[in-house]
Design a protein around this motif. Structure first.
Motif, PDB file in Angstrom:
ATOM      1  N   TYR A 275      52.013  45.847  61.932  1.00  0.00           N
ATOM      2  CA  TYR A 275      51.579  47.127  61.398  1.00  0.00           C
ATOM      3  C   TYR A 275      50.989  47.315  59.981  1.00  0.00           C
ATOM      4  O   TYR A 275      50.330  48.085  59.679  1.00  0.00           O
ATOM      5  CB  TYR A 275      52.779  48.196  61.698  1.00  0.00           C
ATOM      6  CG  TYR A 275      52.734  48.424  63.244  1.00  0.00           C
ATOM      7  CD1 TYR A 275      51.794  49.157  63.780  1.00  0.00           C
ATOM      8  CD2 TYR A 275      53.888  47.738  64.014  1.00  0.00           C
ATOM      9  CE1 TYR A 275      52.106  49.411  65.128  1.00  0.00           C
ATOM     10  CE2 TYR A 275      53.736  48.034  65.348  1.00  0.00           C
ATOM     11  CZ  TYR A 275      52.825  48.926  65.672  1.00  0.00           C
ATOM     12  OH  TYR A 275      53.007  49.012  67.119  1.00  0.00           O
ATOM     13  N   ALA A 276      51.593  46.121  59.103  1.00  0.00           N
ATOM     14  CA  ALA A 276      51.055  46.150  57.792  1.00  0.00           C
ATOM     15  C   ALA A 276      49.569  45.773  57.854  1.00  0.00           C
ATOM     16  O   ALA A 276      48.834  46.247  56.909  1.00  0.00           O
ATOM     17  CB  ALA A 276      51.789  45.239  57.008  1.00  0.00           C
ATOM     18  N   GLU A 277      49.202  45.021  58.704  1.00  0.00           N
ATOM     19  CA  GLU A 277      47.753  44.622  58.817  1.00  0.00           C
ATOM     20  C   GLU A 277      47.048  45.820  59.610  1.00  0.00           C
ATOM     21  O   GLU A 277      45.889  45.890  59.213  1.00  0.00           O
ATOM     22  CB  GLU A 277      47.565  43.277  59.700  1.00  0.00           C
ATOM     23  CG  GLU A 277      46.354  42.859  59.632  1.00  0.00           C
ATOM     24  CD  GLU A 277      46.012  41.642  60.276  1.00  0.00           C
ATOM     25  OE1 GLU A 277      44.849  40.967  60.704  1.00  0.00           O
ATOM     26  OE2 GLU A 277      47.269  40.829  60.582  1.00  0.00           O
ATOM     27  N   ALA A 278      47.433  46.121  60.639  1.00  0.00           N
ATOM     28  CA  ALA A 278      46.720  47.093  61.736  1.00  0.00           C
ATOM     29  C   ALA A 278      46.734  48.677  61.005  1.00  0.00           C
ATOM     30  O   ALA A 278      46.004  49.497  61.309  1.00  0.00           O
ATOM     31  CB  ALA A 278      47.219  47.212  62.872  1.00  0.00           C
ATOM     32  N   GLY A 279      47.599  48.820  60.389  1.00  0.00           N
ATOM     33  CA  GLY A 279      47.601  50.202  59.532  1.00  0.00           C
ATOM     34  C   GLY A 279      48.454  51.085  60.377  1.00  0.00           C
ATOM     35  O   GLY A 279      49.018  50.923  61.646  1.00  0.00           O
ATOM     36  N   ALA A 280      48.571  52.386  60.210  1.00  0.00           N
ATOM     37  CA  ALA A 280      49.496  53.242  60.822  1.00  0.00           C
ATOM     38  C   ALA A 280      48.915  53.809  62.174  1.00  0.00           C
ATOM     39  O   ALA A 280      47.582  54.203  62.175  1.00  0.00           O
ATOM     40  CB  ALA A 280      49.529  54.604  59.953  1.00  0.00           C
ATOM     41  N   PRO A 281      49.564  53.729  63.193  1.00  0.00           N
ATOM     42  CA  PRO A 281      49.209  53.968  64.648  1.00  0.00           C
ATOM     43  C   PRO A 281      49.474  55.392  64.720  1.00  0.00           C
ATOM     44  O   PRO A 281      49.672  56.449  63.834  1.00  0.00           O
ATOM     45  CB  PRO A 281      50.377  53.586  65.397  1.00  0.00           C
ATOM     46  CG  PRO A 281      51.510  53.405  64.704  1.00  0.00           C
ATOM     47  CD  PRO A 281      50.969  53.283  63.231  1.00  0.00           C
ATOM     48  N   LYS A 282      48.667  56.032  65.764  1.00  0.00           N
ATOM     49  CA  LYS A 282      48.623  57.553  66.114  1.00  0.00           C
ATOM     50  C   LYS A 282      49.846  57.604  67.005  1.00  0.00           C
ATOM     51  O   LYS A 282      50.229  56.978  67.680  1.00  0.00           O
ATOM     52  CB  LYS A 282      47.425  57.917  66.730  1.00  0.00           C
ATOM     53  CG  LYS A 282      46.106  57.568  65.681  1.00  0.00           C
ATOM     54  CD  LYS A 282      44.783  58.316  66.466  1.00  0.00           C
ATOM     55  CE  LYS A 282      43.549  57.970  65.421  1.00  0.00           C
ATOM     56  NZ  LYS A 282      42.453  58.525  65.942  1.00  0.00           N
ATOM     57  N   GLY A 283      50.349  59.133  66.971  1.00  0.00           N
ATOM     58  CA  GLY A 283      51.334  59.340  67.844  1.00  0.00           C
ATOM     59  C   GLY A 283      52.562  59.589  67.218  1.00  0.00           C
ATOM     60  O   GLY A 283      52.937  58.901  66.104  1.00  0.00           O
ATOM     61  N   GLU A 284      53.573  59.891  68.202  1.00  0.00           N
ATOM     62  CA  GLU A 284      55.180  60.045  67.666  1.00  0.00           C
ATOM     63  C   GLU A 284      55.629  58.530  68.137  1.00  0.00           C
ATOM     64  O   GLU A 284      55.336  58.030  69.132  1.00  0.00           O
ATOM     65  CB  GLU A 284      55.743  60.979  68.440  1.00  0.00           C
ATOM     66  CG  GLU A 284      55.217  62.481  67.971  1.00  0.00           C
ATOM     67  CD  GLU A 284      56.003  63.664  68.425  1.00  0.00           C
ATOM     68  OE1 GLU A 284      57.015  63.310  69.253  1.00  0.00           O
ATOM     69  OE2 GLU A 284      55.730  65.010  68.194  1.00  0.00           O
ATOM     70  N   ILE A 285      56.358  58.016  66.976  1.00  0.00           N
ATOM     71  CA  ILE A 285      57.062  56.666  67.068  1.00  0.00           C
ATOM     72  C   ILE A 285      58.544  56.579  67.297  1.00  0.00           C
ATOM     73  O   ILE A 285      59.113  57.336  66.686  1.00  0.00           O
ATOM     74  CB  ILE A 285      56.684  56.103  65.688  1.00  0.00           C
ATOM     75  CG1 ILE A 285      55.204  56.149  65.488  1.00  0.00           C
ATOM     76  CG2 ILE A 285      57.360  54.606  65.782  1.00  0.00           C
ATOM     77  CD1 ILE A 285      54.263  55.372  66.428  1.00  0.00           C
ATOM     78  N   VAL A 286      58.927  55.877  68.363  1.00  0.00           N
ATOM     79  CA  VAL A 286      60.566  55.544  68.460  1.00  0.00           C
ATOM     80  C   VAL A 286      60.333  54.296  68.432  1.00  0.00           C
ATOM     81  O   VAL A 286      59.671  53.300  69.098  1.00  0.00           O
ATOM     82  CB  VAL A 286      61.077  56.060  69.747  1.00  0.00           C
ATOM     83  CG1 VAL A 286      62.597  55.726  69.897  1.00  0.00           C
ATOM     84  CG2 VAL A 286      60.778  57.423  69.929  1.00  0.00           C
ATOM     85  N   VAL A 287      61.411  53.648  67.505  1.00  0.00           N
ATOM     86  CA  VAL A 287      61.542  52.243  67.330  1.00  0.00           C
ATOM     87  C   VAL A 287      63.082  51.818  67.874  1.00  0.00           C
ATOM     88  O   VAL A 287      63.917  52.452  67.736  1.00  0.00           O
ATOM     89  CB  VAL A 287      61.702  51.672  65.847  1.00  0.00           C
ATOM     90  CG1 VAL A 287      61.748  50.228  65.659  1.00  0.00           C
ATOM     91  CG2 VAL A 287      60.009  52.082  65.246  1.00  0.00           C
ATOM     92  N   ILE A 288      62.921  50.562  68.666  1.00  0.00           N
ATOM     93  CA  ILE A 288      64.075  50.119  69.368  1.00  0.00           C
ATOM     94  C   ILE A 288      64.436  48.909  68.642  1.00  0.00           C
ATOM     95  O   ILE A 288      63.531  47.964  68.932  1.00  0.00           O
ATOM     96  CB  ILE A 288      64.069  50.015  70.837  1.00  0.00           C
ATOM     97  CG1 ILE A 288      63.729  51.334  71.312  1.00  0.00           C
ATOM     98  CG2 ILE A 288      65.567  49.957  71.533  1.00  0.00           C
ATOM     99  CD1 ILE A 288      64.552  52.718  71.268  1.00  0.00           C
ATOM    100  N   VAL A 289      65.498  48.657  68.200  1.00  0.00           N
ATOM    101  CA  VAL A 289      66.001  47.321  67.560  1.00  0.00           C
ATOM    102  C   VAL A 289      67.024  46.557  68.669  1.00  0.00           C
ATOM    103  O   VAL A 289      68.140  47.422  68.841  1.00  0.00           O
ATOM    104  CB  VAL A 289      66.321  47.354  66.227  1.00  0.00           C
ATOM    105  CG1 VAL A 289      66.763  46.115  65.643  1.00  0.00           C
ATOM    106  CG2 VAL A 289      65.431  47.940  65.197  1.00  0.00           C
ATOM    107  N   GLY A 290      66.901  45.876  68.961  1.00  0.00           N
ATOM    108  CA  GLY A 290      67.941  44.945  69.901  1.00  0.00           C
ATOM    109  C   GLY A 290      69.011  44.492  69.144  1.00  0.00           C
ATOM    110  O   GLY A 290      69.045  44.522  67.956  1.00  0.00           O
TER     111      GLY A 290
END
Length: 348
Positions: A275-290
């Motif tokens: 994501y540092a390379e691709a830039g900010a995505p669109k939409g609402e984000i949920v991050v899951i960390v195992g």
């Protein structure tokens, strides 16, 4: 590198917000459609009891034309796909005296879609203290009130728990019509362990405060669930990699239940780099960390020294020991003393 599944490019408009001319029953072709939100679903008359309490017989009486029993109804709404509304939720919303909305305009799109004409009143974090007495007064007069958020299950990262607490204290009935919730949807789609999990909501926007918060969550023996804004995603993932471990498995989910739903899996380090390379995505984000790998709980001495040397390059000795203690579960005093020894040897 992390892998992702994406349906296609972004639409210029959200098809879920389109309003059909009239509701239509599901057909065989409808059931085969990926985007069921285009098929308006109206509950059949006499099909169920609104409250659904144990012991009630839905077949005895048709209550669809009657107002709700007095009380507060916590009603879950779709998180994206409008077809995810339940029959019971629609029945409650149509029969309520008032619907309490986080944003009346946002909720208006859903309610208009299904022909719900019930009066709407704004109830959000900025007016909650002012509105609660009015709400309690309405309940005292025997009204049935429905509480909804902009999307998903009320009270999950939304205002409302104080209202529920006050209703219980006054003896008013409180019940729920359960449904969609983005944290749980993201968790089950992530493919990460779901037997133990912790919902952390939004992290602080500033990196220093964010790292401090992440340090508190590091020892939790389960998957971690975070909400994040697209513009902060890359920096937040970088902080997660530093505080939770770059090799820890994770998933970034976005646009859940919508046409362009995406779940991207990888390690925290890989996802941060992507994501540092691709830039900010669109939409609402949920991050899951195992959860952390159990084998990583007791690193060997060489790994400890290497991590301490890395940390003392950018942190004070005490801070370095504190960070590593949270990452490993080792005693901070022991790590601090070892950091001093390493720093001294570096200077000699």
């Amino acid at each position: 590198m992390p892998s992702g599944v994406q349906s296609g490019s972004e639409p210029t408009t959200d098809p879920d917000l389109a309003t059909p001319d009239a509701a239509a029953p599901l057909s065989a072709s409808d059931l085969a459609s990926d985007d069921v939100s285009d098929n308006a679903i109206s509950p059949p008359d006499k099909s169920f009891s609104t409250q659904g309490n144990a012991g009630e017989d839905a077949s005895k009486h048709d209550q669809s034309h009657l107002p709700l029993s007095s009380g507060l109804y916590l009603v879950a709404t779709p998180i994206g796909n409008l077809g995810d509304i339940t029959f019971r939720a629609l029945d409650i919303l149509k029969r309520a005296d008032v619907i309490l909305c986080e944003d009346t305009r946002t909720s208006g799109k859903l309610l208009s879609r299904y022909g719900v004409k019930t009066k709407r009143i704004a109830y959000h974090e900025h007016n909650a203290a002012k509105m609660r007495p009015e709400i309690m007064d309405r309940l005292g007069k025997g009204q049935g009130l429905a509480l909804i958020s902009d999307a998903g299950t009320p009270l999950i990262n939304d205002p409302g728990y104080k209202l529920v607490r006050d209703c219980k204290a006054e003896g008013f009935m409180v019940t729920a019509a359960p449904g969609a919730a983005s944290p749980i949807t993201a968790l089950i789609l992530s493919g990460l362990p779901s037997d133990h999990f912790f919902y952390a909501g939004f992290l602080p926007p500033k990196s220093m405060a964010r790292k401090k918060e992440l340090g508190r969550f590091a020892p939790i023996p389960g998957s971690l669930i975070f909400l994040e804004s697209p513009k902060r995603l890359a920096s937040s993932l970088a902080d997660m990699a530093e505080m939770l471990g770059g090799t820890r498995e994770a998933a970034v989910t976005r646009e859940l239940t919508k046409m362009f739903e995406e779940v991207r899996n990888g390690t925290l380090g890989e996802l941060a780099a992507h994501y540092a390379e691709a830039g900010a995505p669109k939409g609402e984000i949920v991050v899951i960390v195992g959860p952390a790998d159990a084998s990583e709980n007791e690193p060997d001495a060489e790994d400890i020294d290497a991590r301490l040397r890395e940390l003392i390059q950018t942190h004070r000795t005490k801070e370095a020991a504190d960070i590593l203690a949270k990452e490993t579960g080792l005693k901070k005093r022991d790590l601090y003393n070892r950091a001093l020894e390493l720093a001294k040897s570096e200077n000699d």
